[in-house]
Design a protein around this motif. Structure first.
Motif, PDB file in Angstrom:
ATOM      1  N   THR A   1      39.518  42.252  40.213  1.00 14.26           N
ATOM      2  CA  THR A   1      40.151  42.394  39.472  1.00 14.26           C
ATOM      3  C   THR A   1      41.175  43.246  39.295  1.00 14.26           C
ATOM      4  O   THR A   1      41.241  44.057  40.131  1.00 14.26           O
ATOM      5  CB  THR A   1      39.550  42.602  38.254  1.00 14.26           C
TER       6      THR A   1
ATOM      7  N   ALA B   1      38.050  46.109  31.866  1.00 17.34           N
ATOM      8  CA  ALA B   1      36.483  45.484  31.808  1.00 17.34           C
ATOM      9  C   ALA B   1      37.224  43.878  31.688  1.00 17.34           C
ATOM     10  O   ALA B   1      36.488  42.946  32.195  1.00 17.34           O
ATOM     11  CB  ALA B   1      35.869  46.187  30.702  1.00 17.34           C
TER      12      ALA B   1
ATOM     13  N   LEU C   1      37.703  41.872  34.762  1.00 16.28           N
ATOM     14  CA  LEU C   1      36.148  41.339  35.187  1.00 16.28           C
ATOM     15  C   LEU C   1      35.536  40.167  34.667  1.00 16.28           C
ATOM     16  O   LEU C   1      35.735  39.117  35.421  1.00 16.28           O
ATOM     17  CB  LEU C   1      35.542  42.403  35.065  1.00 16.28           C
TER      18      LEU C   1
ATOM     19  N   LYS D   1      35.088  44.928  39.714  1.00 13.72           N
ATOM     20  CA  LYS D   1      35.854  45.234  38.435  1.00 13.72           C
ATOM     21  C   LYS D   1      36.131  47.000  39.783  1.00 13.72           C
ATOM     22  O   LYS D   1      35.717  47.889  39.910  1.00 13.72           O
ATOM     23  CB  LYS D   1      35.461  46.116  37.465  1.00 13.72           C
TER      24      LYS D   1
END
Ligand code: GUN
Ligand code: ZN
Length: 426
Positions: A132, A136, A139, A157
């Motif tokens: 990703t 955050a 993710l 992440k």
């Protein structure tokens, strides 16, 4: 359409039992009960035994394969595909980092993630190892989308704390606690795995690497994915940043990040000792041929990896890669090997995007073939949906040559339907 995951589907069915052993039913029947493979055989022998709760589907002119496995893909680079004229480090700076920065917007992250998953599924990819962005919300969007689809993925992440635009660099001190939180939230839930994802050595400081090492020690079953030896300028920069390391692989080794749960993307320019150490660590290599051709990174030595018994998967590496299709990716793997004077037959290529990919990702006990008890992820291909492929495949030829035609002429067009644990999603 069922939601119970119980179906009996009639088609031409192909899968592998091992690298050298495939099974093909010209008129086959695959029985799936509550999401898991129950039986596979000839239609004439099994049809009387279809359980009552199974919905019967007749696709007898089409072909069923285990779902394709993409061993390396960036969920945040869809819009980067086909960005002109740069090699790796300029491409990251000019196109990729700006595209990833857009994921700071949660709404955008959600929309792009939905599009990303629909592209994968439309192309028959049912499992992927996913990077990703550093955010955050990126993710979370990936994990939540995969959970809602009941799709088996591993995602991490991307960790970066230097040598990237400041707003894409995370607080080094947050790496450990934030990642631990993600592991607790997602790992092992639904069909999700959290995978530690330092982008590459250039963008992680010594301190961040130490945090990842600690996480790896605390959660030894968690896998690791990163990039390795893709491009000469990248290798030189890495060795400048880690002068103590004996070579590029040595950087990751020095933090204990190379083991049987490690997926190393690219690995084009390895020295003999790096090859040997990859084998000793039982790490997997993920070959990303469309990306390597697009960026001019070099020609991965697939034959050497296979000869050495190193687990290998194929990756689309979207967005340096040019296609979500693992058939097209396999075609590019054939071409890269051919440029090295090697020939990779269609069986080997199909192996790499099914059972071989599952082995490289450490999930071969769950997916990659139709052994009873496995999760029933599969796709139905209709060669008649493409005029060139339908012409080619109707000529009398061997199974090998038919499969080879699928690889070179197949695309999103021929993916007729896709099933995750027996439920149709495309
Ligand atoms: N190396 C570090 N980051 C990347 C990336 O996003 N794509 C590719 N192909 N190589 C990388
Ligand atoms: Zn990549």
């Amino acid at each position: 359409m069922t939601t119970s995951g119980s179906i009996a589907i009639r088609a031409k069915i192909f899968h592998f039992l091992s690298p050298d052993e495939y099974v093909f039913f010209e008129d086959g029947l695959l029985i799936v009960e509550r999401g898991f493979v129950s039986r596979l055989g000839n239609y004439s022998e099994l049809s009387a035994e279809i359980p009552h709760e199974c919905m019967y589907i007749d696709e007898r002119d089409k072909w069923i394969f285990p779902g394709f496995i993409d061993g390396h893909i960036h969920a945040v680079q869809t819009r980067v595909i086909a960005s002109f004229g740069a090699d790796l480090l300029q491409w990251l700076e000019n196109y990729t980092f700006p595209a990833e920065k857009l994921f700071e917007d949660e709404n955008y992250a959600q929309l792009e993630t939905d599009f990303f998953f629909s592209q994968m599924l439309k192309n028959g990819t049912t499992t992927a190892a996913i990077y990703t962005s550093v955010h955050a919300q990126s993710l979370k969007a990936v994990m939540n989308k995969a959970a809602s689809l009941n799709m088996r993925i591993m995602a991490g992440k991307t960790n970066m704390d230097r040598n990237a635009p400041p707003d894409l660099c995370e607080e080094t001190a947050a790496t450990f606690s934030q990642t631990e939180m993600f592991i607790q939230e997602y790992e092992g839930k639904h069909r999700l795995e959290y995978i530690l994802t330092p982008r590459f050595a250039i963008t992680s400081s010594h301190e961040q690497m130490l945090h990842l090492q600690e996480l790896n020690k605390k959660f030894p079953h968690i896998k690791v994915q990163t990039h390795l030896s893709e491009n000469h300028a990248e290798i030189n920069e890495t060795l400048k940043l880690f002068p103590e390391a004996k070579d590029y692989l040595g950087v990751y080794e020095s933090y204990g990040l190379v083991n049987s749960g490690t997926l190393l993307g690219h690995a084009i320019h390895l020295s003999d000792t790096e090859w040997e150490r990859v084998r000793e660590h039982k790490a997997s290599l993920i070959h990303c041929p469309t990306s390597n051709l697009f960026l001019g990174s070099g020609l991965f030595n697939l034959q050497k990896a296979l000869d050495m018994g190193i687990p290998v998967g194929l990756g689309s590496d979207i967005g340096a890669g040019t296609s979500f299709s693992m058939l097209q990716t396999a075609a590019a793997a054939y071409q890269v090997a051919a440029l090295r004077g090697q020939k990779t037959d269609a069986f080997k290529l199909f192996y790499l995007i099914t059972l071989g990919g599952a082995k490289a990702l450490g999930v071969e006990q769950k997916i990659g073939s139709f052994l009873p008890g496995k999760e029933a992820d599969f796709l139905v291909l209709n060669p008649m949906a493409d005029t060139m492929l339908s012409k080619k495949i109707s000529v009398e030829c061997s199974l090998h040559d038919k499969l080879f035609s699928f690889i070179f002429l197949g695309n999103e067009q021929i993916v007729d339907s896709v099933y995750l644990m027996g439920n149709r999603v495309i």
